[in-house]
Enzyme design. Structure first.
Site, PDB file in Angstrom:
ATOM      1  N   ASP A  12       7.344 -39.865  -8.049  1.00  0.00           N
ATOM      2  CA  ASP A  12       5.963 -39.445  -8.191  1.00  0.00           C
ATOM      3  C   ASP A  12       5.214 -40.538  -8.953  1.00  0.00           C
ATOM      4  O   ASP A  12       5.833 -41.375  -9.623  1.00  0.00           O
ATOM      5  CB  ASP A  12       5.915 -38.116  -8.948  1.00  0.00           C
ATOM      6  CG  ASP A  12       4.514 -37.718  -9.333  1.00  0.00           C
ATOM      7  OD1 ASP A  12       3.684 -37.558  -8.427  1.00  0.00           O
ATOM      8  OD2 ASP A  12       4.259 -37.582 -10.546  1.00  0.00           O
ATOM      9  N   ASP A  14       1.523 -40.157 -10.681  1.00  0.00           N
ATOM     10  CA  ASP A  14       0.713 -39.737 -11.827  1.00  0.00           C
ATOM     11  C   ASP A  14       1.557 -39.000 -12.850  1.00  0.00           C
ATOM     12  O   ASP A  14       2.141 -37.955 -12.554  1.00  0.00           O
ATOM     13  CB  ASP A  14      -0.432 -38.838 -11.370  1.00  0.00           C
ATOM     14  CG  ASP A  14      -1.334 -39.527 -10.358  1.00  0.00           C
ATOM     15  OD1 ASP A  14      -1.588 -40.728 -10.541  1.00  0.00           O
ATOM     16  OD2 ASP A  14      -1.750 -38.876  -9.385  1.00  0.00           O
ATOM     17  N   ASP A 164       7.118 -35.164 -12.708  1.00  0.00           N
ATOM     18  CA  ASP A 164       6.713 -34.771 -14.058  1.00  0.00           C
ATOM     19  C   ASP A 164       6.016 -33.420 -14.106  1.00  0.00           C
ATOM     20  O   ASP A 164       5.671 -32.943 -15.185  1.00  0.00           O
ATOM     21  CB  ASP A 164       5.782 -35.832 -14.657  1.00  0.00           C
ATOM     22  CG  ASP A 164       4.383 -35.771 -14.056  1.00  0.00           C
ATOM     23  OD1 ASP A 164       3.398 -35.705 -14.811  1.00  0.00           O
ATOM     24  OD2 ASP A 164       4.277 -35.801 -12.806  1.00  0.00           O
TER      25      ASP A 164
END
Length: 470
Positions: A12, A14, A164
């Site tokens: 991922d 961001d 996250d």
């Protein structure tokens, strides 16, 4: 311990590789005209711009398209001036590159934002990038991770996704990836197949490899009078097990001693049941299941410890009388009642255990293969929740018949699939039939390399590990 090989790592963007969750949060606050709270997190973090714009539109009355454009602009401005790699991110990317493990960027951000971040990180660090613009559905749907795996030519089961947010974790897990969660703003709970670390600074390539599921390769094998119809049968049996690199073998027709003799020669664990059934395993046997004094026909089981997980493995041998396809008139499945009774008793003993594997010589065809009759035995296993691993891997019975009866008994003997590796609660990676050499037909079988009158069936499963938090 046999882990599946690490084929790719999918990141991922961001909040995982770069500290943009804070920038995105600030951009949304700017557009919303207020400070965001904990209650806003589900509609802000890990979501595509369009979702957050629609959420803001419902609250403000401003058209969602206008809000999306403003969010794009506010966020992109912040990214260009304030992007900061997360601790350990670049070191991990460099370590993966040194070891030749391909990486992909998988983000719910639009292409324009992703390309800005890629320029900052170095686009050559990633073999593939997938953005919100590239799939019909973005996170939490599995589409972005599936698209990345397809572009890389890898199976999600042998990839680790690094995320996250709960939204991203849901996407990766739905695609079938193992997950390393490194929470940025909101906590994430550990779960089976999901490990949580406080920071990528503690992540290494070896640690990522350790997150992958175990390979669990199971064979069913009728040894045919213990193998005694073929010269030097024990050595040939050991050669087959070594060549196929299996982890567990469910045996039928052991003729008393085959399971313990094979296990002793291999340095494996075993369970012997009665005069006919046995299980051998490279993994420890933690419990024996069923009747240890089972007759020639019936079922026997063993609980196998594979890393942090346990799997119940059962071997079954059903009555060989009145084999249905021998019938020349009427219903070929009319004589299945005895086999059906034996299987139902085996299923009763298996209970609702999961994960579980049920292998054996059923002495009947499958209802998935032949439309000429109901074939109630395999249907009963299916109704108990057991899937046919070979048919999952090879859905077309015409193109891939998977015959196991018989490599040595030639026509007019019917060729059929009567040996099965069934499972409940596992993922099939591959399934195949196996016969070594080119066997001569009965009665000239003494010098065959293949010491049986059945083909074996070998299925490779993915068996995930338990949760871990560090």
């Amino acid at each position: 311990m046999n882990r599946l090989p690490l084929q790719a790592v999918l990141f991922d963007m961001d909040g995982t590789l770069v500290d943009t969750e804070r920038l995105w949060w600030e951009a949304v606050e700017q557009v919303a005209g207020r400070a965001l709270t904990e209650e806003d997190r589900p509609d802000v973090l890990g979501r595509p711009v369009e979702h957050t714009a629609a959420w803001l539109a419902a609250a403000t009355g401003t058209p969602a398209a206008d809000l999306a454009d403003t969010l794009h602009r506010e966020f992109a401005d912040r990214v260009r001036t304030g992007i900061v790699p997360r601790p350990g991110a670049l070191d991990l990317l460099d370590a993966l590159a040194r070891e030749g493990v391909p990486t992909a960027l998988v983000t719910a951000s639009p292409r324009a934002v992703a390309d800005t971040v890629l320029d900052a990180l170095g686009a050559d660090r990633f073999a593939v990038s997938v953005t919100a613009d590239d799939t019909p559905h973005t996170k939490p749907a599995p589409d972005p991770y599936l698209a990345a795996c397809q572009a890389l030519g890898v199976d999600p089961a042998v990839c680790v996704a690094v995320e996250d947010t709960e939204t991203g974790v849901a996407s990766a897990e739905a695609a079938g990836c193992a997950v390393l969660a490194v929470p940025s703003l909101a906590p994430i709970e550990a779960a089976p197949g999901r490990t949580v670390l406080a920071s990528l600074a503690g992540a290494t390539v070896d640690r990522l490899r350790a997150l992958l599921p175990h390979r669990f390769r199971v064979m069913t094998w009728n040894l045919w009078y213990g193998g005694t119809k073929v010269h030097d049968h024990r050595a040939k049996q050991l050669k087959v097990i070594a060549e196929t690199d299996v982890d567990v073998v469910g045996l039928q027709e052991t003729y008393g001693t085959a399971a313990e003799e094979l296990a002793e020669a291999l340095g494996w664990h075993h369970h012997r049941a009665g005069t006919n059934l046995g299980i051998i395993s490279r993994f420890p046997v933690t419990a024996v299941l069923g009747d240890p004094d089972v007759g020639f026909y019936g079922a026997a089981g063993a609980r196998i410890a594979v890393g942090e997980r346990e799997v119940d493995v059962w071997t079954v041998h059903l009555d060989a009388e009145a084999y249905g396809p021998y019938a020349t008139a009427g219903d070929p499945a009319a004589h299945e009642e005895v086999r059906l009774t034996h299987l139902r008793e085996a299923l009763r003993r298996v209970g609702d255990a999961e994960p579980a594997v049920l292998v054996g010589d059923f002495n009947c065809p499958s209802h998935l293969d032949r439309p000429d009759a109901e074939w109630p035995v395999t249907r009963a296993a299916e109704e108990a929740g057991f899937a046919d691993s070979y048919r999952q891997a090879h859905p077309d019975p015409v193109r891939e018949p998977g015959h196991t009866w018989s490599p040595v008994h030639a026509g007019p003997e019917p060729q059929d699939r009567i040996d099965f590796v069934l499972h409940r609660g596992l993922r099939v990676l591959d399934s195949r039939t196996y016969v070594s050499g080119t066997p001569r037909t009965w009665p000239d079988v003494g010098d065959n390399d293949w010491p049986s009158d059945h083909a074996a069936v070998i299925t490779t499963f993915s068996l995930g590990s338990g949760p871990a938090t560090v």
